[in-house]
Scaffold this active site. Sequence first.
Site, PDB file in Angstrom:
ATOM      1  N   LYS A  78     -16.988  -2.887  -6.559  1.00 48.31           N
ATOM      2  CA  LYS A  78     -17.321  -3.789  -7.661  1.00 48.31           C
ATOM      3  C   LYS A  78     -18.399  -4.821  -7.344  1.00 48.31           C
ATOM      4  CE  LYS A  78     -13.617  -7.162  -6.786  1.00 48.31           C
ATOM      5  NZ  LYS A  78     -12.415  -7.818  -7.389  1.00 48.31           N
ATOM      6  N   ALA A 131      -4.970  -5.891  -6.888  1.00 47.24           N
ATOM      7  CA  ALA A 131      -4.012  -5.549  -5.835  1.00 47.24           C
ATOM      8  C   ALA A 131      -2.599  -5.380  -6.378  1.00 47.24           C
ATOM      9  CB  ALA A 131      -4.030  -6.624  -4.746  1.00 47.24           C
ATOM     10  N   CYS A 186      -4.979  -2.543   5.146  1.00 47.28           N
ATOM     11  CA  CYS A 186      -4.193  -3.409   4.263  1.00 47.28           C
ATOM     12  C   CYS A 186      -3.032  -4.013   5.049  1.00 47.28           C
ATOM     13  CB  CYS A 186      -3.664  -2.607   3.076  1.00 47.28           C
ATOM     14  SG  CYS A 186      -2.685  -3.594   1.915  1.00 47.28           S
ATOM     15  N   THR A 188      -0.707  -6.095   3.345  1.00 48.31           N
ATOM     16  CA  THR A 188       0.191  -6.641   2.327  1.00 48.31           C
ATOM     17  C   THR A 188       1.657  -6.561   2.755  1.00 48.31           C
ATOM     18  OG1 THR A 188      -1.308  -6.218   0.486  1.00 48.31           O
ATOM     19  CG2 THR A 188       1.040  -6.305  -0.036  1.00 48.31           C
ATOM     20  N   ARG A 286      -3.610 -18.757  -1.277  1.00 50.55           N
ATOM     21  CA  ARG A 286      -3.313 -17.368  -0.962  1.00 50.55           C
ATOM     22  C   ARG A 286      -3.529 -17.093   0.520  1.00 50.55           C
ATOM     23  NH1 ARG A 286      -7.138 -13.047  -3.589  1.00 50.55           N
ATOM     24  NH2 ARG A 286      -5.872 -11.794  -2.166  1.00 50.55           N
ATOM     25  N   ALA A 287      -3.155 -15.884   0.928  1.00 48.88           N
ATOM     26  CA  ALA A 287      -3.385 -15.425   2.294  1.00 48.88           C
ATOM     27  C   ALA A 287      -4.254 -14.178   2.259  1.00 48.88           C
ATOM     28  CB  ALA A 287      -2.053 -15.114   2.989  1.00 48.88           C
TER      29      ALA A 287
END
EC number: 1.7.1.7
Length: 350
Positions: A78, A131, A186, A188, A286-287
């Site tokens: 993007k 996400a 990732c 997460t 945020r992280a």
Amino acid sequence: MSKIINDVKLDYKDVLIRPRRSTIRSRADIDLFAEMKFRNSKRIYEGIPIMAANMESTGTFEMAKALSKHGLFTAVHKYNTLEEWKAFAASSPECLHNVSVSVGISPSDLKLLSDIIDAIPEISIISLDIANAHIQVFLESIKQVRSAYPNHTIVAGDVAIPEMVEEIILTGADIVKVGIGGGSVCTTRLKTGVGYPQLSAVLECAHAAHGVGGHIIADGGCINVGDLAKAFGAGADFVMIGGMLAGHDQSGGKIIKRDGKLYSQFYGLCSRAAMEKHYGGVAEYRAAEGKEVEIPYKGDVEATILDMLGGLRSACTYVGAKRLQELYRQTTFIRCTQQSNPVFESAPSK
């Protein structure tokens, strides 16, 4: 009181595909091209349903050119400008049916989407990518985009549970990206404790999507070609890969030379590196949920493409699937504790 689901949920590493009797004489007889009609756009897709992930170090215009030659797809990242899109469309119009415009859901993202679609009407696929797509505001964005582009195919995600897959499709998307935390860069699952083993997510979400006439992309978790076969065998209509395509000439990652060896930069969309590059840093609220790594430089992507396609053809011959789209019907998984013989895993290969 917290609930515990005691059913075992599985990843690709937990299973193998059971071979079965086959009448196929040669891998050359396997047809990897798929044909699908999408529920909401009513468009027909034809191609090999493997996608380059919309990451800066995989989803590039250069990658799109290389993959499109073989009928594969690229979700272009993007961070390209309108002018860059125009230049790509002018130089490679033959690739436009094998790419999507990837955007988030902010007003600036949707404005860029509008500008690109207006300038390049040949693009027919839009990827709405965040996400965590389990949120209500994402559904509202799907409605907005579907209203603005009734004849475009909409990809939306990521989610990992079947009820959200159904709702996203019924809201207006055609294809849902399935996968939370399984990507190679990732973090997460480590930062949040949230996720879903990818094989089980694909099995459950594919069933939900197909029940309402939709399709899914298995996004993340593939570390080898066999995992692609398992994803298709579990019911994925498309498989999206990042790490397997990183490190090539077409990947877009910065090339680094160290101790006489070449490495390529690869990082997740939610990594500190990505947020510092595009947003000035990680916001206080945020992280960072991604890694930045250096992987060995792999050269031209052509050899990797041929290796993937060859492995998928071989998987089909083992189970008697003459077409890739038959792999789901022909696949039975067996639980395993070890996938391969590890005796030479540490030895250098040529």
